[in-house]
Scaffold this motif. Structure first.
Motif, PDB file in Angstrom:
ATOM      1  N   LYS A 257     -56.724 -96.852 -53.512  1.00 26.92           N
ATOM      2  CA  LYS A 257     -57.200 -95.627 -53.768  1.00 26.92           C
ATOM      3  C   LYS A 257     -56.374 -94.552 -54.655  1.00 26.92           C
ATOM      4  CE  LYS A 257     -60.752 -95.226 -50.137  1.00 26.92           C
ATOM      5  NZ  LYS A 257     -61.202 -94.297 -48.848  1.00 26.92           N
TER       6      LYS A 257
ATOM      7  N   SER B 204     -54.319 -81.676 -56.974  1.00 29.76           N
ATOM      8  CA  SER B 204     -53.658 -82.159 -55.776  1.00 29.76           C
ATOM      9  C   SER B 204     -52.392 -82.921 -56.427  1.00 29.76           C
ATOM     10  CB  SER B 204     -54.632 -83.768 -55.619  1.00 29.76           C
ATOM     11  OG  SER B 204     -54.033 -84.428 -54.593  1.00 29.76           O
TER      12      SER B 204
ATOM     13  N   LYS C 203     -53.426 -85.911 -48.044  1.00 32.86           N
ATOM     14  CA  LYS C 203     -54.671 -86.490 -47.570  1.00 32.86           C
ATOM     15  C   LYS C 203     -55.680 -85.195 -47.656  1.00 32.86           C
ATOM     16  CE  LYS C 203     -57.379 -89.407 -44.814  1.00 32.86           C
ATOM     17  NZ  LYS C 203     -57.528 -90.526 -43.578  1.00 32.86           N
ATOM     18  N   THR C 204     -55.420 -84.217 -47.038  1.00 33.87           N
ATOM     19  CA  THR C 204     -56.075 -83.192 -46.857  1.00 33.87           C
ATOM     20  C   THR C 204     -56.504 -82.239 -47.803  1.00 33.87           C
ATOM     21  OG1 THR C 204     -55.182 -82.608 -44.428  1.00 33.87           O
ATOM     22  CG2 THR C 204     -56.269 -80.685 -45.480  1.00 33.87           C
TER      23      THR C 204
ATOM     24  N   ARG D  37     -56.316 -83.811 -51.061  1.00 31.01           N
ATOM     25  CA  ARG D  37     -57.111 -84.640 -51.764  1.00 31.01           C
ATOM     26  C   ARG D  37     -58.473 -84.589 -51.471  1.00 31.01           C
ATOM     27  NH1 ARG D  37     -53.499 -88.488 -50.864  1.00 31.01           N
ATOM     28  NH2 ARG D  37     -54.437 -89.587 -49.400  1.00 31.01           N
ATOM     29  N   ASN D  38     -58.575 -84.619 -50.240  1.00 31.71           N
ATOM     30  CA  ASN D  38     -60.211 -84.067 -49.656  1.00 31.71           C
ATOM     31  C   ASN D  38     -60.773 -82.694 -50.187  1.00 31.71           C
ATOM     32  OD1 ASN D  38     -60.443 -86.713 -48.379  1.00 31.71           O
ATOM     33  ND2 ASN D  38     -59.634 -85.776 -46.527  1.00 31.71           N
TER      34      ASN D  38
ATOM     35  N   PHE E 103     -61.538 -82.965 -53.899  1.00 34.70           N
ATOM     36  CA  PHE E 103     -62.785 -83.771 -54.204  1.00 34.70           C
ATOM     37  C   PHE E 103     -63.967 -82.804 -53.793  1.00 34.70           C
ATOM     38  CE2 PHE E 103     -66.290 -86.505 -52.959  1.00 34.70           C
ATOM     39  CZ  PHE E 103     -66.186 -87.382 -54.089  1.00 34.70           C
ATOM     40  N   GLY E 104     -63.875 -81.814 -53.102  1.00 33.22           N
ATOM     41  CA  GLY E 104     -65.154 -81.017 -52.894  1.00 33.22           C
ATOM     42  C   GLY E 104     -65.085 -79.952 -53.842  1.00 33.22           C
TER      43      GLY E 104
END
Length: 212
Positions: A99, A170, A186-187, A189-190, A193-194
């Motif tokens: 990913k 990010s 990771k947080t 990145r999420n 994405f939102g």
């Protein structure tokens, strides 16, 4: 985080240019993107709202200076240095997660697509109307997007631009040493994405409203 194999530039010069590159993408360009998407979204509420916004923007004092100093020059620097990084960098597929490498590749591909899209968009709705003496309004944009191929091109441009910006947030936080651990990265990145989904939906919704 991917490592880049960079040639001739010294480490100190690369350090400065890399941070200026991320800063240019976030502050002048990122803020303008969000403002531009929100301004275009006024078309959802009708042609009058959009036309009023366009006239307000065109009447801003020192508009040409703002467009050149805070949009055009940062865009050229961000694009040129980004293309340079695209040629000299490569994802480390044998080291990092699949990913992460897909994200690495998409950031560079969307950067090039976005640059092409922005150049065309500026020509079509900013420079060309000035040369021809045509008024930029809801009707002009609607006629421009009535062509299905042009609409598809703009949708692709919006998706590319919003992804490049959101994912760039990010990577910028990593570049600046703000997110240093896997959990925080990771947080972020999420969250980013939102942000991409929200901005893309806003942009595509605006495009549709011009021809609906």
């Amino acid at each position: 985080m991917q490592t880049n194999t960079v040639v001739p530039l010294s480490s100190s010069r690369r350090f400065v240019l890399t941070r200026l590159h991320s800063l240019a993408g976030l502050i002048p360009l990122g803020l303008f993107l969000v403002q531009h998407l929100m301004g275009n979204a006024l078309a959802i509420f009708g042609s009058e709202k959009y036309d009023e916004h366009v006239q307000f923007m065109l009447r801003l004092p020192f508009l040409l200076f703002l467009e050149i100093g805070f949009i055009a020059l940062p865009l050229l620097f961000h694009a040129i240095y980004g293309i340079y990084l695209s040629f000299i960098s490569k994802p480390n597929a044998h080291v990092y997660q699949y990913k992460r490498n897909i994200s690495f590749l998409l950031q560079r591909v969307t950067g090039i697509i976005t640059f092409i899209f922005v150049i065309y968009h500026v020509w079509a709705v900013r420079i060309s109307p000035v040369i021809s003496g045509t008024e930029v309004n809801h009707q002009l944009v609607g006629e421009h997007l009535a062509n299905p191929f042009m609409m598809a091109f703009y949708i692709a441009g919006v998706l590319s631009t919003t992804y490049h910006f959101a994912n760039g947030i990010s990577t910028a936080l990593i570049t600046w040493g703000i997110t240093v651990g896997p959990a925080s990265q990771k947080t972020v990145r999420n969250i980013c994405f939102g942000i991409f989904v929200a901005l893309a939906a806003l942009g595509i919704g605006s495009l549709i409203s011009f021809v609906s």
